[in-house]
Design a protein around this motif. Sequence first.
Motif, PDB file in Angstrom:
ATOM      1  N   VAL A 100       0.844  -1.198   0.000  1.00 51.85           N
ATOM      2  CA  VAL A 100       0.000   0.000   0.000  1.00 51.85           C
ATOM      3  C   VAL A 100       0.876   1.244   0.000  1.00 51.85           C
ATOM      4  N   THR A 101       0.289   2.350  -0.388  1.00 48.33           N
ATOM      5  CA  THR A 101       0.994   3.625  -0.338  1.00 48.33           C
ATOM      6  C   THR A 101       1.013   4.135   1.103  1.00 48.33           C
ATOM      7  N   PRO A 102       2.040   4.883   1.502  1.00 50.12           N
ATOM      8  CA  PRO A 102       2.192   5.271   2.913  1.00 50.12           C
ATOM      9  C   PRO A 102       1.018   6.051   3.493  1.00 50.12           C
ATOM     10  N   THR A 103       0.539   7.069   2.785  1.00 46.87           N
ATOM     11  CA  THR A 103      -0.514   7.909   3.352  1.00 46.87           C
ATOM     12  C   THR A 103      -1.836   7.164   3.437  1.00 46.87           C
ATOM     13  N   PHE A 104      -2.145   6.356   2.428  1.00 50.56           N
ATOM     14  CA  PHE A 104      -3.357   5.544   2.484  1.00 50.56           C
ATOM     15  C   PHE A 104      -3.289   4.585   3.666  1.00 50.56           C
ATOM     16  N   GLU A 126      -0.189  -8.882   6.312  1.00 47.06           N
ATOM     17  CA  GLU A 126       1.161  -8.318   6.301  1.00 47.06           C
ATOM     18  C   GLU A 126       1.182  -7.122   5.349  1.00 47.06           C
ATOM     19  N   LEU A 127       1.553  -5.951   5.870  1.00 42.58           N
ATOM     20  CA  LEU A 127       1.551  -4.720   5.087  1.00 42.58           C
ATOM     21  C   LEU A 127       2.964  -4.324   4.679  1.00 42.58           C
ATOM     22  N   PHE A 128       3.102  -3.896   3.433  1.00 43.25           N
ATOM     23  CA  PHE A 128       4.361  -3.388   2.905  1.00 43.25           C
ATOM     24  C   PHE A 128       4.070  -2.057   2.210  1.00 43.25           C
ATOM     25  N   LEU A 129       5.042  -1.173   2.198  1.00 39.60           N
ATOM     26  CA  LEU A 129       4.851   0.151   1.614  1.00 39.60           C
ATOM     27  C   LEU A 129       5.492   0.242   0.230  1.00 39.60           C
ATOM     28  N   SER A 130       4.868   1.036  -0.628  1.00 40.94           N
ATOM     29  CA  SER A 130       5.427   1.310  -1.948  1.00 40.94           C
ATOM     30  C   SER A 130       5.310   2.804  -2.226  1.00 40.94           C
ATOM     31  N   PRO A 132       4.094   5.709  -4.575  1.00 40.14           N
ATOM     32  CA  PRO A 132       3.153   5.905  -5.685  1.00 40.14           C
ATOM     33  C   PRO A 132       3.847   6.406  -6.950  1.00 40.14           C
ATOM     34  N   LEU A 133       3.379   5.907  -8.081  1.00 44.31           N
ATOM     35  CA  LEU A 133       3.841   6.291  -9.427  1.00 44.31           C
ATOM     36  C   LEU A 133       5.228   5.756  -9.769  1.00 44.31           C
ATOM     37  N   TYR A 134       5.943   5.192  -8.790  1.00 49.10           N
ATOM     38  CA  TYR A 134       7.295   4.711  -9.064  1.00 49.10           C
ATOM     39  C   TYR A 134       7.379   3.191  -8.968  1.00 49.10           C
ATOM     40  N   ASP A 135       6.882   2.606  -7.898  1.00 46.40           N
ATOM     41  CA  ASP A 135       6.917   1.155  -7.737  1.00 46.40           C
ATOM     42  C   ASP A 135       5.751   0.540  -8.503  1.00 46.40           C
ATOM     43  N   LEU A 136       5.892   0.430  -9.806  1.00 46.03           N
ATOM     44  CA  LEU A 136       4.764   0.026 -10.638  1.00 46.03           C
ATOM     45  C   LEU A 136       4.771  -1.449 -11.027  1.00 46.03           C
ATOM     46  N   ALA A 137       5.773  -2.209 -10.606  1.00 50.61           N
ATOM     47  CA  ALA A 137       5.794  -3.631 -10.906  1.00 50.61           C
ATOM     48  C   ALA A 137       5.215  -4.379  -9.715  1.00 50.61           C
ATOM     49  N   LEU A 138       4.321  -5.351  -9.995  1.00 48.47           N
ATOM     50  CA  LEU A 138       3.761  -6.138  -8.898  1.00 48.47           C
ATOM     51  C   LEU A 138       4.900  -6.822  -8.157  1.00 48.47           C
ATOM     52  N   GLU A 144      -2.125  -5.113  -4.256  1.00 48.39           N
ATOM     53  CA  GLU A 144      -1.549  -3.783  -4.100  1.00 48.39           C
ATOM     54  C   GLU A 144      -2.665  -2.743  -4.172  1.00 48.39           C
ATOM     55  N   VAL A 145      -2.547  -1.733  -3.335  1.00 42.17           N
ATOM     56  CA  VAL A 145      -3.406  -0.555  -3.437  1.00 42.17           C
ATOM     57  C   VAL A 145      -2.544   0.560  -4.011  1.00 42.17           C
ATOM     58  N   ARG A 146      -2.843   0.969  -5.234  1.00 47.05           N
ATOM     59  CA  ARG A 146      -2.027   1.966  -5.931  1.00 47.05           C
ATOM     60  C   ARG A 146      -2.768   3.288  -6.059  1.00 47.05           C
ATOM     61  N   PHE A 147      -1.999   4.351  -6.058  1.00 42.91           N
ATOM     62  CA  PHE A 147      -2.521   5.688  -6.293  1.00 42.91           C
ATOM     63  C   PHE A 147      -1.983   6.138  -7.638  1.00 42.91           C
ATOM     64  N   GLY A 148      -2.862   6.283  -8.614  1.00 42.10           N
ATOM     65  CA  GLY A 148      -2.400   6.646  -9.949  1.00 42.10           C
ATOM     66  C   GLY A 148      -3.555   6.793 -10.910  1.00 42.10           C
ATOM     67  N   ALA A 149      -3.251   6.645 -12.196  1.00 46.01           N
ATOM     68  CA  ALA A 149      -4.250   6.853 -13.241  1.00 46.01           C
ATOM     69  C   ALA A 149      -5.080   5.615 -13.524  1.00 46.01           C
ATOM     70  N   GLY A 150      -4.709   4.478 -12.940  1.00 49.42           N
ATOM     71  CA  GLY A 150      -5.485   3.256 -13.116  1.00 49.42           C
ATOM     72  C   GLY A 150      -5.221   2.519 -14.412  1.00 49.42           C
ATOM     73  N   LYS A 151      -4.134   2.850 -15.091  1.00 51.67           N
ATOM     74  CA  LYS A 151      -3.808   2.190 -16.360  1.00 51.67           C
ATOM     75  C   LYS A 151      -2.649   1.227 -16.125  1.00 51.67           C
ATOM     76  N   TYR A 152      -3.000  -0.008 -15.765  1.00 53.17           N
ATOM     77  CA  TYR A 152      -2.004  -1.018 -15.443  1.00 53.17           C
ATOM     78  C   TYR A 152      -2.280  -2.254 -16.297  1.00 53.17           C
ATOM     79  N   PRO A 153      -1.619  -2.386 -17.440  1.00 51.13           N
ATOM     80  CA  PRO A 153      -1.916  -3.488 -18.359  1.00 51.13           C
ATOM     81  C   PRO A 153      -1.529  -4.847 -17.779  1.00 51.13           C
ATOM     82  N   ASP A 154      -2.277  -5.863 -18.179  1.00 55.31           N
ATOM     83  CA  ASP A 154      -1.977  -7.265 -17.884  1.00 55.31           C
ATOM     84  C   ASP A 154      -2.212  -7.661 -16.433  1.00 55.31           C
ATOM     85  N   ILE A 155      -2.823  -6.791 -15.622  1.00 51.81           N
ATOM     86  CA  ILE A 155      -3.200  -7.173 -14.272  1.00 51.81           C
ATOM     87  C   ILE A 155      -4.616  -6.668 -14.011  1.00 51.81           C
ATOM     88  N   VAL A 156      -5.305  -7.332 -13.097  1.00 48.64           N
ATOM     89  CA  VAL A 156      -6.668  -6.930 -12.759  1.00 48.64           C
ATOM     90  C   VAL A 156      -6.606  -5.610 -11.994  1.00 48.64           C
TER      91      VAL A 156
END
Length: 296
Positions: A100-104, A126-130, A132-138, A144-156
Amino acid sequence: MATRLPPVHALSAFEAAARLGSFAVAADELCITPSALSHRIRLLEDFVGERLFLRDGRTVTLSEFGRRYLEVVRTALRTLTDFPLPHRSAPAQPRIKITVTPTFARCLLVPRLAEFSAQHPDIVVELFLSVPLYDLALSESDIEVRFGAGKYPDIVTEKLYEEPTFAVASPAYLEKIGGLKTPADLRKATLLRSALEPWQSWFEVAGLDWPEPSTGLRLDDLGLLLEAVRHGHGVGLTRKHFVQDLMAKGEIVHLFPDVQLKTPPHAYYIVYEQDVRDRPEVAVFIEWLLKTFGSL
């Protein structure tokens, strides 16, 4: 030819709905939405090729086939539960790894996580931090809870929630620069920059034909951005659920209440590989996330 097995999560949904006599109550017990439970029942009905329930409005009753199949399902589930495992000293707890992202994590997830743990004490989270906008590989996480534009090909990708963006500043900073009555007064203010909350779209809503700021303090963490605002470094953009406690304490002021960017370019999304949702503990956590944060 490989043997085709019924989906286990659908069997548990069927057993709960038959035992409780209600899709809604069964969904609540399994911590999923009623529509998700209905989907699982339909999935099982497609598998067996028979109707399991007779539906009459909101009332559901077992079909004749459903009554017979329920005994088979209960026997199978009981056999799996009671089967002795001599080399396992203690049952292995189901485990979910979430990035998850730190602030979320700090402002939204952790304060509500006790609710999930109370409903599912057997599941280890178990929580791990990433970043946003940089750690884009699963990563090795399940979800993962991501903060971004929502355009992540090949994953749900499922949108978790979005909320308006608005401008904030500290009372001390406002006093220092002589106040801000209109968005145009921002000419005399320092605008805090972040790739996570760009100013350009907000400028358009405010009726300002201004370019994206290129100078001033930049912070690519939403929590740090708010800290910079609180300490009087300038004006920043934020969202209600991050700043509401600071506003209630009077440490941060909501500027220009009538100017809000209702659909900002970034929102929160759940992302995962399709096959991990086959694990019951992962499926139930995803449903809990959507139920908990989808109504913010």
